[in-house]
Design an enzyme around this catalytic site. Structure first.
Site, PDB file in Angstrom:
ATOM      1  N   HIS A 134     -40.406  52.824 -52.085  1.00 27.43           N
ATOM      2  CA  HIS A 134     -39.385  53.701 -51.504  1.00 27.43           C
ATOM      3  C   HIS A 134     -39.891  55.141 -51.489  1.00 27.43           C
ATOM      4  O   HIS A 134     -40.152  55.705 -52.554  1.00 27.43           O
ATOM      5  CB  HIS A 134     -38.068  53.590 -52.301  1.00 27.43           C
ATOM      6  CG  HIS A 134     -37.483  52.213 -52.249  1.00 27.43           C
ATOM      7  ND1 HIS A 134     -37.928  51.186 -53.049  1.00 27.43           N
ATOM      8  CD2 HIS A 134     -36.508  51.687 -51.453  1.00 27.43           C
ATOM      9  CE1 HIS A 134     -37.243  50.079 -52.767  1.00 27.43           C
ATOM     10  NE2 HIS A 134     -36.369  50.352 -51.797  1.00 27.43           N
ATOM     11  N   ASP A 151     -39.330  51.977 -47.826  1.00 26.29           N
ATOM     12  CA  ASP A 151     -37.960  51.819 -47.318  1.00 26.29           C
ATOM     13  C   ASP A 151     -37.115  53.058 -47.590  1.00 26.29           C
ATOM     14  O   ASP A 151     -37.424  53.850 -48.493  1.00 26.29           O
ATOM     15  CB  ASP A 151     -37.270  50.629 -48.015  1.00 26.29           C
ATOM     16  CG  ASP A 151     -37.830  49.292 -47.544  1.00 26.29           C
ATOM     17  OD1 ASP A 151     -38.856  49.287 -46.834  1.00 26.29           O
ATOM     18  OD2 ASP A 151     -37.240  48.253 -47.918  1.00 26.29           O
ATOM     19  N   ASP A 152     -36.040  53.174 -46.856  1.00 23.94           N
ATOM     20  CA  ASP A 152     -34.920  54.107 -47.119  1.00 23.94           C
ATOM     21  C   ASP A 152     -35.146  55.560 -46.682  1.00 23.94           C
ATOM     22  O   ASP A 152     -34.219  56.342 -46.702  1.00 23.94           O
ATOM     23  CB  ASP A 152     -34.501  54.121 -48.602  1.00 23.94           C
ATOM     24  CG  ASP A 152     -33.970  52.782 -49.071  1.00 23.94           C
ATOM     25  OD1 ASP A 152     -33.880  51.858 -48.229  1.00 23.94           O
ATOM     26  OD2 ASP A 152     -33.632  52.655 -50.264  1.00 23.94           O
ATOM     27  N   HIS A 206     -34.743  49.849 -40.760  1.00 24.80           N
ATOM     28  CA  HIS A 206     -34.153  49.325 -41.999  1.00 24.80           C
ATOM     29  C   HIS A 206     -32.650  49.228 -41.778  1.00 24.80           C
ATOM     30  O   HIS A 206     -32.108  48.127 -41.681  1.00 24.80           O
ATOM     31  CB  HIS A 206     -34.494  50.266 -43.149  1.00 24.80           C
ATOM     32  CG  HIS A 206     -34.244  49.696 -44.516  1.00 24.80           C
ATOM     33  ND1 HIS A 206     -34.410  48.365 -44.815  1.00 24.80           N
ATOM     34  CD2 HIS A 206     -33.860  50.285 -45.685  1.00 24.80           C
ATOM     35  CE1 HIS A 206     -34.129  48.163 -46.112  1.00 24.80           C
ATOM     36  NE2 HIS A 206     -33.794  49.322 -46.656  1.00 24.80           N
ATOM     37  N   HIS A 219     -27.265  51.838 -44.159  1.00 28.16           N
ATOM     38  CA  HIS A 219     -27.655  51.208 -45.427  1.00 28.16           C
ATOM     39  C   HIS A 219     -26.421  50.875 -46.273  1.00 28.16           C
ATOM     40  O   HIS A 219     -26.464  50.871 -47.506  1.00 28.16           O
ATOM     41  CB  HIS A 219     -28.605  52.094 -46.229  1.00 28.16           C
ATOM     42  CG  HIS A 219     -29.538  51.315 -47.103  1.00 28.16           C
ATOM     43  ND1 HIS A 219     -29.127  50.685 -48.248  1.00 28.16           N
ATOM     44  CD2 HIS A 219     -30.874  51.043 -46.993  1.00 28.16           C
ATOM     45  CE1 HIS A 219     -30.154  50.089 -48.819  1.00 28.16           C
ATOM     46  NE2 HIS A 219     -31.233  50.284 -48.063  1.00 28.16           N
TER      47      HIS A 219
HETATM   48 ZN    ZN Z   1     -33.238  49.794 -48.671  1.00 33.35          ZN
END
Ligand code: ZN
Length: 465
Positions: free
Chosen positions: A425, A267-268, A316, A320
């Protein structure tokens, strides 16, 4: 008659000597020696004479040439005298010599000596008055528990010293392997020996004496053992081993489902460590899923790479930012469509695979709107998206920054009979550090790594808001 001529000859000789004056030097040695670094005074006993052997009239003379007493060698001095148009010269050779033997000192206690003469805890030094430090010319001999040191200077002067010693070497050599002691690799890759270094207290670097036994057949799956051994001169031996585990390449085939499957999800990103992660994944033919964000423009090109290398680029969030996206369905959808558009721009594909920031079970969204997750989870599925949570937390979201711990968390969570979706991540270097070991564990234990697709088993957590 004979007597007469004899007397006549003698008279002529005396007469000619007496009256025939000449120049000559008295007490002039033709060869002389002088010790180096001492003063060479001109031999003032030399007298130049004018006259004959019976009668010497002292006259002045000159000396040409110089003796450099700082340098070994043979020098020539020329004595010259002149009188009444007569001139005479004579040479004298002066040799500068070194007769002093060098000093030989041992510092420290000499109680134990290596078989090759190396002293442990003691040092020696030889200094010569002329050659200077000649420690490197020290020679030794070991005989009957004695060590005899000998050093000779350039003039052949020798100093010898002898000591009682015990000759022994109780230490084994140190043998250090470069690289890991267990190496994991996949079938078909070439095994490159990372090398080793062997150092012995007595013998120094003995890397060249290391013997490697065993072999690695990278064409076949298996566990191979390499044995490295080295002996010092005294016979002390050190043996170390290395394990090389060769396992099949990840056998993920799109569209073919496998029982034991691991879904690595990141993620991210993309971020500063994503490229390194892609390199590792490529090496093992492992496909993963990236749930990407949109705000860091520096790594946009990596979206294309992720897609082109066979990974899934999932959505995602563009921003964010929980405080924005979880305030309303509209705010969430705007953000989602924005990241979808960006991904499409870089991959030419419209992704419909989602991961909610914080997961569908997050409670943080309660701060912004009650019930938003219940609404969103229904809404996105309704309009053709599919969201995926996870079943295994690597712990890299804040609990740990230790890649060993991450590896352990993941390995502990992987189970044969469940859907293994791992939350990681790729924005964290320590996470990327852990990936290779996770892959190695998975492949060694018969798992397949697959990317999430629209057909993948859905993993949903309990919605809490
Ligand atoms: Zn995230």
């Amino acid at each position: 008659m004979v007597l007469f001529f004899s007397i006549l000859l003698l008279v002529i000789l005396i007469y000619s000597n007496y009256f025939n004056n000449k120049i000559y030097f008295k007490d002039l040695k033709t060869y002389d020696k002088v010790e180096v670094f001492t003063d060479y005074k001109k031999d003032d006993k030399v007298v130049a004479c004018y006259g004959n052997t019976l009668k010497c009239k002292k006259i002045k003379y000159k000396v040409q040439g110089r003796v450099n007493t700082k340098k070994l060698g043979v020098y020539t001095l020329t004595y010259r005298a002149k009188k009444n148009n007569k001139e005479t010269s004579a040479n004298k050779k002066v040799e500068v010599i070194d007769t002093k033997a060098p000093s030989l000192k041992i510092n420290g206690v000499l109680n134990s000596v290596c078989p090759n003469g190396k002293t442990i805890g003691a040092t020696y030094e030889a200094v010569d008055n002329y050659d200077g430090n000649i420690t490197n010319k020290i020679k030794y001999k070991i005989k009957n528990n004695k060590i005899i040191y000998k050093v000779t200077d350039s003039s052949g002067n020798t100093t010898k010293k002898e000591f009682d010693v015990i000759i022994k070497d109780e230490e084994k050599p140190t043998l250090i392997l470069n690289g890991e002691s267990t190496i994991y690799m996949s079938v078909g890759n070439k095994y490159d020996e990372p090398g080793y270094v062997a150092i012995d207290n007595c013998d120094g670097n003995i890397t060249g004496n290391v013997v490697v036994k065993g072999n690695v057949d990278t064409s076949k799956k298996g566990t191979y053992e390499l044995n490295y051994s080295v002996k010092d001169e005294y016979g002390n031996e050190t043996v170390v081993k290395r394990i090389v585990r060769v396992f099949p390449k990840n056998n993920y085939v799109p569209g073919v489902s496998n029982n034991k499957t691991i879904y690595l999800t990141f993620d991210d990103g993309p971020g500063a460590h994503t490229q390194r992660l892609l390199d590792i994944l490529r090496q093992y033919n492992v496909k993963a899923t990236f749930f990407v964000t949109g705000y860091d423009m520096r790594y946009n090109e990596l979206l294309t790479k992720e897609h082109d290398e066979g990974h899934t680029v999932g959505l995602h969030s563009y921003t964010h930012n929980y405080g924005v996206i979880y305030t309303s369905i509209d705010a969430y959808m705007q953000d989602l469509l924005k990241i979808q558009e960006k991904v499409k721009q870089y991959t030419n594909e419209e992704s419909k695979i989602i991961r909610f920031p914080g997961g569908s079970s997050n409670t943080i969204s309660r701060r912004y709107k009650t019930g938003i997750m219940s609404d969103l989870t229904k809404k996105v599925e309704e309009i053709g998206f599919r969201y995926f949570d996870w079943t295994i937390m690597s712990g890299d979201a804040g609990n740990t920054k230790d890649s060993n711990k991450i590896v352990q968390n993941v390995i502990n969570g992987i189970k044969e009979d469940k859907v293994n979706v791992i939350l990681m991540h790729d924005t964290k270097s320590y996470t990327v550090d852990s990936v290779e070991r996770i892959i190695q564990y998975g492949l060694a234990n018969g798992y397949t790594f697959a990317p999430i697709t629209m057909d993948s088993p859905v993993v949903h957590q309990k919605v809490n808001n």
